[in-house]
Structures are given as structure tokens and as C-alpha cells.
Motif scaffolding. Structure first.
Motif, mmCIF file in Angstrom:
data_model
loop_
_atom_site.group_PDB
_atom_site.id
_atom_site.type_symbol
_atom_site.label_atom_id
_atom_site.label_comp_id
_atom_site.label_asym_id
_atom_site.label_seq_id
_atom_site.Cartn_x
_atom_site.Cartn_y
_atom_site.Cartn_z
ATOM 1 N N UNK A 66 28.582 -8.870 11.499
ATOM 2 C CA UNK A 66 27.569 -9.930 11.544
ATOM 3 C C UNK A 66 27.984 -11.138 10.713
ATOM 4 N N UNK A 67 28.754 -10.894 9.647
ATOM 5 C CA UNK A 67 29.226 -11.998 8.804
ATOM 6 C C UNK A 67 30.484 -12.640 9.373
ATOM 7 N N UNK A 68 30.947 -12.138 10.509
ATOM 8 C CA UNK A 68 32.072 -12.776 11.185
ATOM 9 C C UNK A 68 33.424 -12.173 10.856
ATOM 10 N N UNK A 69 33.441 -11.054 10.186
ATOM 11 C CA UNK A 69 34.718 -10.404 9.861
ATOM 12 C C UNK A 69 35.113 -9.482 11.017
ATOM 13 N N UNK A 70 35.920 -10.032 11.906
ATOM 14 C CA UNK A 70 36.435 -9.237 13.005
ATOM 15 C C UNK A 70 37.875 -9.612 13.236
ATOM 16 N N UNK A 71 38.827 -8.749 13.146
ATOM 17 C CA UNK A 71 38.718 -7.348 12.798
ATOM 18 C C UNK A 71 38.202 -7.155 11.374
ATOM 19 N N UNK A 72 37.793 -5.948 11.070
ATOM 20 C CA UNK A 72 37.185 -5.665 9.766
ATOM 21 C C UNK A 72 38.129 -5.970 8.610
ATOM 22 N N UNK A 73 39.421 -5.821 8.835
ATOM 23 C CA UNK A 73 40.390 -6.080 7.758
ATOM 24 C C UNK A 73 40.380 -7.548 7.340
ATOM 25 N N UNK A 74 39.782 -8.397 8.144
ATOM 26 C CA UNK A 74 39.684 -9.815 7.776
ATOM 27 C C UNK A 74 38.760 -10.000 6.575
ATOM 28 N N UNK A 91 27.033 14.449 5.965
ATOM 29 C CA UNK A 91 28.009 13.637 6.698
ATOM 30 C C UNK A 91 27.321 12.651 7.636
ATOM 31 N N UNK A 92 26.246 13.082 8.251
ATOM 32 C CA UNK A 92 25.511 12.193 9.148
ATOM 33 C C UNK A 92 24.994 10.983 8.368
ATOM 34 N N UNK A 93 24.441 11.226 7.173
ATOM 35 C CA UNK A 93 23.926 10.134 6.344
ATOM 36 C C UNK A 93 25.057 9.187 5.913
ATOM 37 N N UNK A 94 26.197 9.753 5.528
ATOM 38 C CA UNK A 94 27.343 8.924 5.126
ATOM 39 C C UNK A 94 27.861 8.089 6.299
ATOM 40 N N UNK A 95 27.903 8.701 7.488
ATOM 41 C CA UNK A 95 28.340 7.961 8.672
ATOM 42 C C UNK A 95 27.404 6.794 8.967
ATOM 43 N N UNK A 96 26.108 7.035 8.819
ATOM 44 C CA UNK A 96 25.137 5.965 9.071
ATOM 45 C C UNK A 96 25.329 4.810 8.098
ATOM 46 N N UNK A 97 25.565 5.122 6.815
ATOM 47 C CA UNK A 97 25.793 4.066 5.822
ATOM 48 C C UNK A 97 27.076 3.298 6.131
ATOM 49 N N UNK A 98 28.120 4.038 6.502
ATOM 50 C CA UNK A 98 29.385 3.381 6.846
ATOM 51 C C UNK A 98 29.189 2.437 8.031
ATOM 52 N N UNK A 152 26.452 1.020 8.956
ATOM 53 C CA UNK A 152 25.616 -0.109 8.517
ATOM 54 C C UNK A 152 26.492 -1.194 7.879
ATOM 55 N N UNK A 153 27.408 -0.756 6.998
ATOM 56 C CA UNK A 153 28.324 -1.723 6.366
ATOM 57 C C UNK A 153 29.235 -2.367 7.409
ATOM 58 N N UNK A 170 33.143 -5.490 2.121
ATOM 59 C CA UNK A 170 34.278 -4.743 2.651
ATOM 60 C C UNK A 170 34.651 -3.599 1.703
ATOM 61 N N UNK A 171 34.603 -3.874 0.389
ATOM 62 C CA UNK A 171 34.904 -2.833 -0.601
ATOM 63 C C UNK A 171 33.891 -1.687 -0.503
ATOM 64 N N UNK A 172 32.614 -2.006 -0.279
ATOM 65 C CA UNK A 172 31.595 -0.971 -0.118
ATOM 66 C C UNK A 172 31.885 -0.145 1.140
ATOM 67 N N UNK A 173 32.252 -0.850 2.199
ATOM 68 C CA UNK A 173 32.594 -0.171 3.456
ATOM 69 C C UNK A 173 33.761 0.799 3.243
ATOM 70 N N UNK A 174 34.801 0.353 2.592
ATOM 71 C CA UNK A 174 35.978 1.194 2.339
ATOM 72 C C UNK A 174 35.638 2.388 1.450
#
Length: 153
Positions: free
Chosen positions: A83-91, A67-74, A76-77, A98-102
Motif C-alpha cells: 500500500x505504501x508503494x514498495x513493490x517488489x517488497x525488497x524495495x 502459526x496462523x496468527x503469525x502468518x496473518x501478521x506477516x 498484514x505487514x 519492512x524490518x517488522x515484516x522481515x
């Protein structure tokens, strides 16, 4: 004798036996008794048995290395999306990132549920494996207390 089954039932078997002849013959509990015991099974559950993990056990599950590793990857995404300017994330809906994050978020939730269920089953199994010892110790303590009370008199 050549009697039919109905003749046997009519003249040789009293009506109170005819109802539960199989239970009498095989020495099994009566059908009514079995139905009653099945109906009350939920009432006879040991109330001391765990139904949920306590705080320490939940903490252990949350700190599982997977779970710790999965949280870190999440995370990171999530940071990459910000960093790419998507704020809120749903943007960022529709973007590959975003699909990888989800996907990672769903995998994290699914893995947590699975680990939680496994740990809860272990805790319940440990309880049932040790409850006899716990109960015997409790009863012996009660006997010792009552025995010492009698000796004081």
C-alpha cells in the motif's frame, strides 16, 4: 605369596584370558563385542520408525493457531508495504515497516521449525510406545494364519 603383578600375569594367567580378564571376571560382554555392537547400531534401527511427518501431520503443524496468527501478521505487514508503494517488497529495505515484516517472517519460520520438531518427536515416541503391541499383533496374526492353514489339510 609376595609375587609381583607381572609375575602373576606371566605365570598364572594364560594369554587368551589376560586380554579380556575383566569381562570374564565380571561377566560382562567382551570389549571387542561392545565395540562391534556400537559400530553396527545404525544398522539395527527399526526401518518402520518414522523419520519425517506424513502429509496429515504436516498439515496439522501448518494449521497450528500460533502459526496462523503469525502468518496473518506477516500478511498484514506485506499488504501495508504494498500500500505504501514498495513493490517488489525488497524495495522497502531499511524502512521500519519492512524490518517488522522481515522479523515476522523469521519468527514464523522459526516457530514452524520448532513445532515441526516437537511433532516429529511425538510421532517417533508414539511409534516406539506402540511398536511392541503392533509387533505382537502381527506375529499372532501370522500364527493364526499358519494354524488355520494346518487345520485345513
Amino acid at each position: 605369596m609376595g609375587h609381583l603383578g607381572s609375575t602373576y600375569e606371566k605365570y598364572y594367567t594364560p594369554t587368551h584370558i589376560a586380554r579380556d580378564f575383566q569381562a570374564i571376571y565380571f561377566g560382562t560382554p567382551s570389549e571387542e563385542e561392545l565395540i562391534r555392537s556400537v559400530a553396527s547400531m545404525g544398522l539395527s534401527r527399526d526401518r518402520r520408525a518414522p523419520t519425517e511427518l506424513d502429509d496429515d501431520q504436516q498439515k496439522q503443524v501448518r494449521n497450528d493457531p500460533v502459526l496462523v496468527a503469525l502468518r496473518e501478521k506477516r500478511e498484514k505487514y506485506k499488504k501495508m508495504l504494498k500500500d505504501e508503494g514498495f513493490y517488489p517488497l525488497t524495495a522497502g529495505k531499511g524502512a521500519r515497516l519492512y524490518n517488522k515484516y522481515e522479523r515476522k517472517k523469521r519468527e514464523l519460520a522459526s516457530t514452524y521449525q520448532q513445532l515441526h520438531r516437537i511433532r516429529l518427536n511425538e510421532v517417533i515416541r508414539e511409534f516406539h510406545d506402540s511398536i511392541d503391541t503392533i509387533e505382537i499383533t502381527r506375529q499372532l496374526r501370522a500364527c493364526l494364519v499358519s494354524f488355520s492353514d494346518r487345520n485345513r489339510r
